[in-house]
Write an enzyme that holds these catalytic residues in place. Structure first.
Site, PDB file in Angstrom:
ATOM      1  N   PHE A 160       7.801   7.961 -33.040  1.00  0.00           N
ATOM      2  CA  PHE A 160       7.500   7.809 -31.620  1.00  0.00           C
ATOM      3  C   PHE A 160       6.052   7.365 -31.497  1.00  0.00           C
ATOM      4  O   PHE A 160       5.130   8.114 -31.825  1.00  0.00           O
ATOM      5  CB  PHE A 160       7.699   9.105 -30.833  1.00  0.00           C
ATOM      6  CG  PHE A 160       7.397   8.917 -29.357  1.00  0.00           C
ATOM      7  CD1 PHE A 160       8.360   8.397 -28.516  1.00  0.00           C
ATOM      8  CD2 PHE A 160       6.148   9.216 -28.844  1.00  0.00           C
ATOM      9  CE1 PHE A 160       8.085   8.186 -27.163  1.00  0.00           C
ATOM     10  CE2 PHE A 160       5.858   9.007 -27.492  1.00  0.00           C
ATOM     11  CZ  PHE A 160       6.823   8.486 -26.658  1.00  0.00           C
ATOM     12  N   ASP A 245      -1.086   6.931 -36.882  1.00  0.00           N
ATOM     13  CA  ASP A 245      -1.016   7.288 -35.465  1.00  0.00           C
ATOM     14  C   ASP A 245      -1.317   8.774 -35.339  1.00  0.00           C
ATOM     15  O   ASP A 245      -0.442   9.618 -35.533  1.00  0.00           O
ATOM     16  CB  ASP A 245       0.380   6.951 -34.925  1.00  0.00           C
ATOM     17  CG  ASP A 245       0.546   7.307 -33.451  1.00  0.00           C
ATOM     18  OD1 ASP A 245      -0.277   8.076 -32.927  1.00  0.00           O
ATOM     19  OD2 ASP A 245       1.524   6.852 -32.841  1.00  0.00           O
ATOM     20  N   LYS A 274      -4.880  10.617 -26.375  1.00  0.00           N
ATOM     21  CA  LYS A 274      -4.642  11.941 -25.805  1.00  0.00           C
ATOM     22  C   LYS A 274      -5.898  12.800 -25.739  1.00  0.00           C
ATOM     23  O   LYS A 274      -6.663  12.713 -24.797  1.00  0.00           O
ATOM     24  CB  LYS A 274      -3.497  12.632 -26.549  1.00  0.00           C
ATOM     25  CG  LYS A 274      -2.147  11.931 -26.326  1.00  0.00           C
ATOM     26  CD  LYS A 274      -0.992  12.793 -26.693  1.00  0.00           C
ATOM     27  CE  LYS A 274       0.345  12.053 -26.570  1.00  0.00           C
ATOM     28  NZ  LYS A 274       0.654  11.640 -25.190  1.00  0.00           N
TER      29      LYS A 274
END
Length: 419
Positions: A160, A245, A274
């Protein structure tokens, strides 16, 4: 109305049953006027501080999601708020058409944290992933010598990386992918955790391996020990970039600054987001050495808001907070508390647990309920978490959570599943 710091009182529950509450009205308005791309829990948050959120009726909830790790430092951290307020009064946006006084300090601090030469700031995690894809392809053509338009990037099953059209094109999650084609070519998927499969997939046209060192959306899936270092070795041997990531896993969540640090692995590209924005503004970045990011030239990539003064002021403060190691240590220590308490639930309503630092994937016995049903029941007890894939829930408390509050939240889960 009486409230307590450990969840919802009987009065709160009675008010929630009343369809004329402020929360119910807000939920109805949101349902009527917004696209249904999310299925949120029926709670309307009005205020938050630290690890606690308060709804419109004054009921308090323990936040065990932390904005999918965007709120690693909790809600309203005073140091981050002070940095944001000070910058708001001075300058918020110039675009990259000009240079502002926060830019160099942010890029320098983040580059030093990563041990890399250059920083390319963006806004969202998906933008950072798209940036890494573009950089890897450009590097492949200009440095590795791959034939034009032939570059391949290897990705992992269960990945994801965001929800742009390119990214969902190499997802194997039907909910993310179905109905959005045709998709961008140039990606090859191999089994996550399988070094032999990765080695077999590498060709002279391979320019990068893109992976999450821990797969968050899949349920905090941790690869076998030695996998990340094995990927690093394969990439080095074959002249392939390793793009990590770390959008969810990085910046203290796992007890280290980066999840790759657990195996001493340094990727060629860090993909960050984030928590880099401190839960205040969206901030993301790709960080790499000059021989990688240096392939970009003016006009080939950009963002109006990427690297804006407010983002840089907050992001630099995040980096300063991480530089002390305090939050990483706290994630390690509380992570042990989390692991021990969850392990005690195994075989007693919980069938699987995966933890790394203050991050956990919990597989609830399907006889107890789906992940969504478990999260709804937790909400009724004053705890907010998020389901994923069937009967799995994710726990990602803010790194500033008090140990007693963490234990109380886990007690609610244990009581709910019958542990």
């Amino acid at each position: 109305m009486t409230t307590v710091t450990t969840g919802i009182t009987t009065t709160d529950q009675a008010r929630r049953a009343d369809l004329e509450t402020p929360s119910s009205r807000q939920l109805a308005r949101a349902d009527a006027r917004t696209a249904h791309n999310y299925h949120p829990l029926p709670v309307v948050v009005e205020h938050a501080e630290g690890a606690w959120m308060t709804d419109l009726e004054g009921a308090r909830y323990l936040d065990l999601l932390a904005g999918y790790s965007a709120l690693n430092f909790g809600h309203g951290h005073p140091t981050l708020l002070r940095a944001a307020h000070e910058q708001l009064d001075r300058l918020t946006l110039t675009s990259r058409a000009f240079v502002h006084d926060q830019f160099a300090d942010f890029c320098g601090a983040l580059g030093d944290l990563c041990g890399k030469d250059l920083v390319l700031p963006m806004n969202t995690g998906a933008e950072a992933v798209e940036t890494a894809i573009k950089v890897a392809r450009k590097w492949g053509y200009e440095v590795k010598g791959v034939a034009p338009d032939a570059a391949e990037i290897i990705v992992m099953s269960g990945n994801f990386h965001g929800r742009t059209t390119t990214i969902v094109g190499f997802s194997d999650d039907p909910e993310a992918r179905d109905g959005f084609g045709p998709f961008t070519p140039g990606f090859r998927t191999v089994t996550y955790g399988d070094l032999a499969a990765l080695q077999a997939a590498i060709t002279p046209a391979t320019v990068a391996v893109l992976l999450e060192p821990i797969q968050g959306e899949s349920g905090v899936v941790i690869p076998p020990l030695g996998y990340l270092s094995g990927v690093r070795e394969l990439c080095t041997r074959h002249g392939v970039l390793l793009a990590a990531d770390e959008i969810q896993a990085g910046l203290g969540r796992t007890g280290r600054t980066f999840a790759c640090d657990h195996e001493g692995v340094v990727p060629d590209l860090y993909v960050l987001g984030k928590a880099l924005g401190g839960g205040i503004v969206p901030v993301s970045a790709v960080v790499a050495d000059r021989d990688v990011l240096g392939v970009l030239r003016p006009g080939q990539h950009g963002s109006t808001f990427g690297g804006n003064p407010l983002a840089c002021a907050v992001g630099r403060t995040v980096v300063e907070m991480l530089s002390t190691g305090e939050h990483q240590a706290r994630a390690r220590d509380l992570g042990e508390v989390l692991r021990e308490r969850l392990d005690a639930m195994l075989g007693r309503g919980v069938v699987g647990v995966r933890t790394r630092g203050l991050w956990a994937g919990v597989d609830v016995d399907p006889r107890v309920g789906t992940g969504r049903e478990v999260c709804e029941r937790l909400m009724e007890r004053g705890v907010l978490a998020k389901d994923t894939h069937g009967s799995t829930i994710r726990l990602a408390p803010p790194l500033v959570i008090a140990e007693d509050d963490l234990l109380w939240g886990l007690d609610q889960l244990a009581d709910l599943v019958g542990a």
